[in-house]
Design a protein around this motif. Sequence first.
Motif, PDB file in Angstrom:
ATOM      1  N   CYS A 241       0.839  -1.141  -0.104  1.00 42.18           N
ATOM      2  CA  CYS A 241       0.046  -0.057  -0.049  1.00 42.18           C
ATOM      3  C   CYS A 241       0.952   1.180  -0.091  1.00 42.18           C
ATOM      4  O   CYS A 241       0.445   2.117  -0.723  1.00 42.18           O
ATOM      5  CB  CYS A 241      -0.854   0.100   1.297  1.00 42.18           C
ATOM      6  N   GLY A 251      -6.104   1.079  -2.801  1.00 42.34           N
ATOM      7  CA  GLY A 251      -7.365   0.428  -3.431  1.00 42.34           C
ATOM      8  C   GLY A 251      -7.631   0.579  -4.699  1.00 42.34           C
ATOM      9  O   GLY A 251      -7.909  -0.295  -5.521  1.00 42.34           O
ATOM     10  N   LYS A 255      -7.434  -2.080  -8.189  1.00 41.89           N
ATOM     11  CA  LYS A 255      -8.581  -2.649  -8.671  1.00 41.89           C
ATOM     12  C   LYS A 255      -8.323  -2.527 -10.250  1.00 41.89           C
ATOM     13  O   LYS A 255      -7.988  -1.658 -10.967  1.00 41.89           O
ATOM     14  CB  LYS A 255      -9.765  -1.710  -8.295  1.00 41.89           C
ATOM     15  N   TRP A 262     -15.805  -4.538 -11.738  1.00 39.35           N
ATOM     16  CA  TRP A 262     -16.336  -3.992 -10.566  1.00 39.35           C
ATOM     17  C   TRP A 262     -17.660  -3.173 -11.110  1.00 39.35           C
ATOM     18  O   TRP A 262     -17.681  -2.644 -12.236  1.00 39.35           O
ATOM     19  CB  TRP A 262     -15.536  -2.871 -10.278  1.00 39.35           C
ATOM     20  N   ASN A 266     -16.686   1.970  -9.210  1.00 43.83           N
ATOM     21  CA  ASN A 266     -15.379   1.698  -9.242  1.00 43.83           C
ATOM     22  C   ASN A 266     -14.581   2.812  -8.722  1.00 43.83           C
ATOM     23  O   ASN A 266     -13.503   3.035  -9.551  1.00 43.83           O
ATOM     24  CB  ASN A 266     -15.121   0.935 -10.363  1.00 43.83           C
ATOM     25  N   ALA A 269     -10.339   3.578  -9.446  1.00 45.53           N
ATOM     26  CA  ALA A 269      -9.697   2.365 -10.159  1.00 45.53           C
ATOM     27  C   ALA A 269      -8.707   2.716 -11.396  1.00 45.53           C
ATOM     28  O   ALA A 269      -9.225   3.563 -12.303  1.00 45.53           O
ATOM     29  CB  ALA A 269     -10.920   1.510 -10.628  1.00 45.53           C
ATOM     30  N   GLU A 297     -12.012  -9.584  -0.936  1.00 47.37           N
ATOM     31  CA  GLU A 297     -11.187  -9.661   0.557  1.00 47.37           C
ATOM     32  C   GLU A 297     -10.103 -10.811   0.237  1.00 47.37           C
ATOM     33  O   GLU A 297     -10.335 -12.055   0.018  1.00 47.37           O
ATOM     34  CB  GLU A 297     -12.235  -9.855   1.400  1.00 47.37           C
ATOM     35  N   TRP A 314      -9.336  -5.826   2.381  1.00 45.88           N
ATOM     36  CA  TRP A 314     -10.263  -5.904   1.176  1.00 45.88           C
ATOM     37  C   TRP A 314     -10.613  -4.472   0.653  1.00 45.88           C
ATOM     38  O   TRP A 314      -9.939  -3.432   0.844  1.00 45.88           O
ATOM     39  CB  TRP A 314     -11.706  -6.395   2.063  1.00 45.88           C
ATOM     40  N   LEU A 315     -11.042  -4.638  -0.650  1.00 46.90           N
ATOM     41  CA  LEU A 315     -11.338  -3.705  -1.604  1.00 46.90           C
ATOM     42  C   LEU A 315     -12.829  -3.347  -1.916  1.00 46.90           C
ATOM     43  O   LEU A 315     -13.497  -4.363  -1.757  1.00 46.90           O
ATOM     44  CB  LEU A 315     -10.504  -3.530  -2.820  1.00 46.90           C
ATOM     45  N   SER A 316     -13.414  -2.305  -2.269  1.00 47.08           N
ATOM     46  CA  SER A 316     -14.684  -2.171  -2.267  1.00 47.08           C
ATOM     47  C   SER A 316     -14.982  -0.872  -3.647  1.00 47.08           C
ATOM     48  O   SER A 316     -14.146  -0.391  -3.980  1.00 47.08           O
ATOM     49  CB  SER A 316     -15.408  -1.174  -1.294  1.00 47.08           C
ATOM     50  N   SER A 320     -11.800   4.313  -2.902  1.00 50.20           N
ATOM     51  CA  SER A 320     -10.385   4.043  -3.397  1.00 50.20           C
ATOM     52  C   SER A 320      -9.609   3.585  -2.447  1.00 50.20           C
ATOM     53  O   SER A 320      -8.146   3.245  -2.743  1.00 50.20           O
ATOM     54  CB  SER A 320     -10.094   5.549  -4.135  1.00 50.20           C
ATOM     55  N   ILE A 322      -8.088   1.132   0.653  1.00 48.39           N
ATOM     56  CA  ILE A 322      -7.894  -0.400   0.764  1.00 48.39           C
ATOM     57  C   ILE A 322      -8.052  -0.654   2.469  1.00 48.39           C
ATOM     58  O   ILE A 322      -7.737   0.320   3.016  1.00 48.39           O
ATOM     59  CB  ILE A 322      -6.619  -1.026   0.335  1.00 48.39           C
TER      60      ILE A 322
END
Length: 343
Positions: A241, A251, A255, A262, A266, A269, A297, A314-316, A320, A322
Motif C-alpha cells: 500500500c 485500493g 483494482k 467492478w 469503481n 480504479a 477480500e 479488502w477492496l470495495s 479508492s 484499501i
Amino acid sequence: MKKSLRRLCLFIVLLSGISACTTLEDDPIPAEMELLTPEEMNGIAGEEITDSVQVIVKDQFGNLMQDVSLKCTVNQGGTSDISPITDANGKASFAWRLGPSEKQSVTIKVLEYYGQRVSAPPITVNATAELPSLKDIDGNQYKIVRINDQIWMAENLRTTKYNDGTPLRQVTQNQEWANLSNTDRAFCFYNNNPNEQSGLLYTWAAVSNGQTYNKSAPTYIEGISPEGWHIPTYDEFYKLCEALGGMNIAGGELKITGAGNWQSPNTGATNSCGFSAIPAGCRNTNGTFNKKGMITEFWCVSETSGPTTPSTFWLSYDASAIFYSGGTDNKAGYSVRCVMNYE
C-alpha cells in the motif's frame, strides 16, 4: 674496545631493521581482483543465476594467490557462500540467488589477509532479474507482477490441493459450510459455479494449513501457496500500500478497470501497478454467497495469526482506499493472493 663493540651492536640492530622492512615489503598481499564472469548478468528472480560468479586474486607481483578469503554482500537474495576462499589457481566462485527486484548487485571484497594490509579494490557485479513463471500443483498458470521489491500473484489462487498432493475439501451446500469447524480445510467456487473465473474462496484453515506465525521469530506461512510463495503478512500488504501512495488510495491502484468487473462507480480504479484485483465476492459463515462485483477480500497473516486468528485486506467498488480487518472469522470464504518468498 668497548666503543667498537657498541658500534658493532648498533650496526647489527640497523641491519636487522632493514632486513625486516625488506621482508615486509616483499610479502605477497592481495593487490588485485579480476572478474572472470561478466559485470552484467541475467537471471530469474528468486532463483540462482545459471553461471556462478568467479573471480581470481593476484598479489602485487601478478602471482595468483591461494587461501584468500573473500566477502560477498548482496542487496537482495543471497549467495551459496558469503565467504568463498581462493583455490590453488587463485580462483573463487559462488552461486548467486536473486531477490525480487529487477536490478540487483553483489559486491565482492578481500578480507584481511593473515593480518596484513589489503590493497585489492572491491568488485561489483550487477544483475537484471526477470520475473519467474508460476504454476500450482494443479497445473494452473498465474500472471505475476513486480511492485517495487515485492513480487505478487496478479490473479487469485485456484488450487484444490497442497503441494504434497493432499486435497482440500470442496463444500457446496450452504448448511454444510455453516457446520464447518475452525480446523476444516474447505474451498468453493462462487455460487458453486465451476466455470467461475475469479479464483476459489477458502477458509482460513485451508489457507494456513494449521501453521502459525510469531512476529518475534517470523517464518513464512506457506500453507496453500505454490512452492516458493507464501501467504502475505500484514506488513507485506502495508508495504504494498505504501508503494502505491498509502492505504487511502492504494485500493484504486490495485483494482482492475473495464466493464464486466467492478460495479459502478469503481471509485479510483486505475490498476496502475498491474495487480488486477477483481470483485470476487465472498462466502459468509452461514454458507451464503455475497457481494460479487462489489468487494474482494484477501486473507493475510496478522502479527498474532494462527489457526484461529486470521486477518484480511479488502477492496470495495465505492472506495479508492484499501481496508484492513483484524480478527476475521476463519470460517468465511475469501480469496488468496500469494507473494514470492524473499530471504
